[in-house]
Write a protein that holds these residues in place. Structure first.
Motif, PDB file in Angstrom:
ATOM      1  N   ARG A 103       0.820  -1.224   0.000  1.00  0.00           N
ATOM      2  CA  ARG A 103       0.000   0.000   0.000  1.00  0.00           C
ATOM      3  C   ARG A 103       0.848   1.266   0.000  1.00  0.00           C
ATOM      4  NH1 ARG A 103      -4.088  -2.407   4.392  1.00  0.00           N
ATOM      5  NH2 ARG A 103      -5.562  -3.356   2.956  1.00  0.00           N
ATOM      6  N   LEU A 104       1.977   1.247   0.690  1.00  0.00           N
ATOM      7  CA  LEU A 104       2.876   2.406   0.812  1.00  0.00           C
ATOM      8  C   LEU A 104       2.152   3.696   1.161  1.00  0.00           C
ATOM      9  CD1 LEU A 104       5.574   2.020  -1.981  1.00  0.00           C
ATOM     10  CD2 LEU A 104       5.851   1.784   0.485  1.00  0.00           C
ATOM     11  N   ASP A 105       1.166   3.578   2.049  1.00  0.00           N
ATOM     12  CA  ASP A 105       0.448   4.786   2.448  1.00  0.00           C
ATOM     13  C   ASP A 105       0.766   5.213   3.874  1.00  0.00           C
ATOM     14  OD1 ASP A 105      -0.962   2.987   4.007  1.00  0.00           O
ATOM     15  OD2 ASP A 105      -2.855   3.272   2.963  1.00  0.00           O
ATOM     16  N   GLY A 106       1.574   4.435   4.566  1.00  0.00           N
ATOM     17  CA  GLY A 106       1.949   4.800   5.923  1.00  0.00           C
ATOM     18  C   GLY A 106       0.786   4.852   6.882  1.00  0.00           C
ATOM     19  N   GLY A 107      -0.362   4.380   6.448  1.00  0.00           N
ATOM     20  CA  GLY A 107      -1.535   4.379   7.300  1.00  0.00           C
ATOM     21  C   GLY A 107      -2.230   5.716   7.383  1.00  0.00           C
ATOM     22  N   THR A 108      -1.742   6.714   6.677  1.00  0.00           N
ATOM     23  CA  THR A 108      -2.352   8.039   6.709  1.00  0.00           C
ATOM     24  C   THR A 108      -2.432   8.600   5.296  1.00  0.00           C
ATOM     25  OG1 THR A 108      -0.288   9.272   6.907  1.00  0.00           O
ATOM     26  CG2 THR A 108      -1.279   8.491   8.968  1.00  0.00           C
ATOM     27  N   PRO A 109      -3.329   9.538   5.072  1.00  0.00           N
ATOM     28  CA  PRO A 109      -3.400  10.166   3.744  1.00  0.00           C
ATOM     29  C   PRO A 109      -2.101  10.859   3.351  1.00  0.00           C
ATOM     30  CG  PRO A 109      -5.339  10.728   5.029  1.00  0.00           C
ATOM     31  CD  PRO A 109      -4.387  10.006   5.949  1.00  0.00           C
ATOM     32  N   GLN A 110      -1.330  11.330   4.329  1.00  0.00           N
ATOM     33  CA  GLN A 110      -0.071  12.002   4.039  1.00  0.00           C
ATOM     34  C   GLN A 110       1.086  11.012   3.925  1.00  0.00           C
ATOM     35  OE1 GLN A 110      -1.924  12.761   6.893  1.00  0.00           O
ATOM     36  NE2 GLN A 110      -3.073  14.352   5.864  1.00  0.00           N
ATOM     37  N   GLY A 111       0.833   9.746   4.196  1.00  0.00           N
ATOM     38  CA  GLY A 111       1.856   8.711   4.252  1.00  0.00           C
ATOM     39  C   GLY A 111       2.656   8.512   2.978  1.00  0.00           C
ATOM     40  N   HIS A 112       2.980   7.387   2.579  1.00  0.00           N
ATOM     41  CA  HIS A 112       3.813   6.948   1.462  1.00  0.00           C
ATOM     42  C   HIS A 112       5.110   6.399   2.025  1.00  0.00           C
ATOM     43  CE1 HIS A 112       0.954   8.478  -1.315  1.00  0.00           C
ATOM     44  NE2 HIS A 112       1.140   9.718  -0.920  1.00  0.00           N
ATOM     45  N   PHE A 113       4.985   5.629   3.061  1.00  0.00           N
ATOM     46  CA  PHE A 113       6.149   5.024   3.678  1.00  0.00           C
ATOM     47  C   PHE A 113       5.700   3.789   4.441  1.00  0.00           C
ATOM     48  CE2 PHE A 113       4.319   8.066   6.603  1.00  0.00           C
ATOM     49  CZ  PHE A 113       4.240   7.358   7.782  1.00  0.00           C
ATOM     50  N   VAL A 114       6.669   2.987   4.840  1.00  0.00           N
ATOM     51  CA  VAL A 114       6.410   1.832   5.691  1.00  0.00           C
ATOM     52  C   VAL A 114       6.595   2.307   7.129  1.00  0.00           C
ATOM     53  CG1 VAL A 114       7.214  -0.476   6.324  1.00  0.00           C
ATOM     54  CG2 VAL A 114       7.166   0.208   3.910  1.00  0.00           C
ATOM     55  N   PRO A 115       5.546   2.234   7.948  1.00  0.00           N
ATOM     56  CA  PRO A 115       5.661   2.713   9.336  1.00  0.00           C
ATOM     57  C   PRO A 115       6.772   1.991  10.111  1.00  0.00           C
ATOM     58  CG  PRO A 115       3.371   2.313   8.765  1.00  0.00           C
ATOM     59  CD  PRO A 115       4.199   1.759   7.637  1.00  0.00           C
ATOM     60  N   ASP A 116       7.456   2.743  10.969  1.00  0.00           N
ATOM     61  CA  ASP A 116       8.543   2.177  11.762  1.00  0.00           C
ATOM     62  C   ASP A 116       8.081   0.978  12.580  1.00  0.00           C
ATOM     63  OD1 ASP A 116      10.331   4.057  10.783  1.00  0.00           O
ATOM     64  OD2 ASP A 116      10.116   5.392  12.519  1.00  0.00           O
ATOM     65  N   ALA A 117       6.902   1.062  13.174  1.00  0.00           N
ATOM     66  CA  ALA A 117       6.418  -0.037  14.019  1.00  0.00           C
ATOM     67  C   ALA A 117       6.260  -1.328  13.226  1.00  0.00           C
ATOM     68  CB  ALA A 117       5.097   0.341  14.679  1.00  0.00           C
ATOM     69  N   VAL A 118       5.802  -1.231  11.997  1.00  0.00           N
ATOM     70  CA  VAL A 118       5.635  -2.414  11.151  1.00  0.00           C
ATOM     71  C   VAL A 118       6.998  -2.995  10.797  1.00  0.00           C
ATOM     72  CG1 VAL A 118       4.807  -3.225   8.896  1.00  0.00           C
ATOM     73  CG2 VAL A 118       3.413  -1.637  10.241  1.00  0.00           C
ATOM     74  N   TYR A 119       7.918  -2.130  10.405  1.00  0.00           N
ATOM     75  CA  TYR A 119       9.269  -2.577  10.060  1.00  0.00           C
ATOM     76  C   TYR A 119       9.952  -3.208  11.280  1.00  0.00           C
ATOM     77  CZ  TYR A 119      13.938  -2.766   8.154  1.00  0.00           C
ATOM     78  OH  TYR A 119      15.155  -3.221   7.726  1.00  0.00           O
ATOM     79  N   GLU A 120       9.842  -2.553  12.427  1.00  0.00           N
ATOM     80  CA  GLU A 120      10.480  -3.064  13.644  1.00  0.00           C
ATOM     81  C   GLU A 120       9.903  -4.407  14.064  1.00  0.00           C
ATOM     82  OE1 GLU A 120      10.091   0.252  16.339  1.00  0.00           O
ATOM     83  OE2 GLU A 120      11.460   1.467  15.109  1.00  0.00           O
ATOM     84  N   ARG A 121       8.599  -4.588  13.883  1.00  0.00           N
ATOM     85  CA  ARG A 121       7.990  -5.883  14.192  1.00  0.00           C
ATOM     86  C   ARG A 121       8.583  -6.971  13.311  1.00  0.00           C
ATOM     87  NH1 ARG A 121       1.496  -7.359  13.774  1.00  0.00           N
ATOM     88  NH2 ARG A 121       1.641  -9.389  14.795  1.00  0.00           N
TER      89      ARG A 121
END
Length: 164
Positions: A103-121
């Motif tokens: 999705r590369l949305d970062g979970g937000t409309p302003q996103g376009h990244f992989v969230p740190d919490a997801v990567y760290e998990r």
């Protein structure tokens, strides 16, 4: 035979540019090295669902069944977060990373990244080499999906028989 699109498949891109297929196949093989085959199939199925790639969903569900994957796990992979105990923590981390990268949305409309919490998990559940292969596998299936969706590839199961 009925095809899923009014005009049928657009082209067999692999016949037109076989060198691209060979490159993708080599990338796929390299991505899969050292990655748990069950996790690889779950990732391929989930990304293909998100990308609405019927060709790849069909292929990878069939591959997973041949590997002995349970029908219940296959049925619920699209709702893995709502199926407590059905997927291991490692599988859940892989599926979360798959969704974030696809999705590369970062979970937000302003996103376009992989969230740190997801990567760290994911980093907690996979060693660095495994994680590199997992990321590569996710990117590979997303590329396959885009080729198949763009060319309207007909799922093999629909080519073999009339749909139910």
């Amino acid at each position: 035979m009925t095809t899923p699109h009014e005009h049928g498949p657009r082209m067999n891109i692999w016949k037109v540019v076989p060198q691209v297929y060979r490159g993708m196949a080599a990338f796929q093989a390299a991505a899969a090295e050292g990655l748990d085959p069950v996790i690889a199939e779950l990732v391929k199925i989930r990304a293909s669902q998100l990308n609405k790639c019927a060709f790849c969903i069909d292929m990878h569900l069939n591959d997973a069944r041949k590997m002995g994957e349970s029908q219940l796990r296959l049925d619920l992979v699209g709702a893995w977060e709502e199926a407590p105990g059905l997927y291991t923590e490692k599988e859940q981390a892989a599926l979360a990373l798959t969704e974030a990268i696809t999705r590369l949305d970062g979970g937000t409309p302003q996103g376009h990244f992989v969230p740190d919490a997801v990567y760290e998990r994911a980093a907690k559940n996979f060693d660095e080499t495994e994680l590199a292969h997992l990321i590569s596998q996710i990117i590979a299936i997303n590329a396959w999906n885009r080729f198949q969706v763009a060319t309207r590839a007909v799922p093999a199961s629909l080519q073999q028989s009339e749909p139910r």
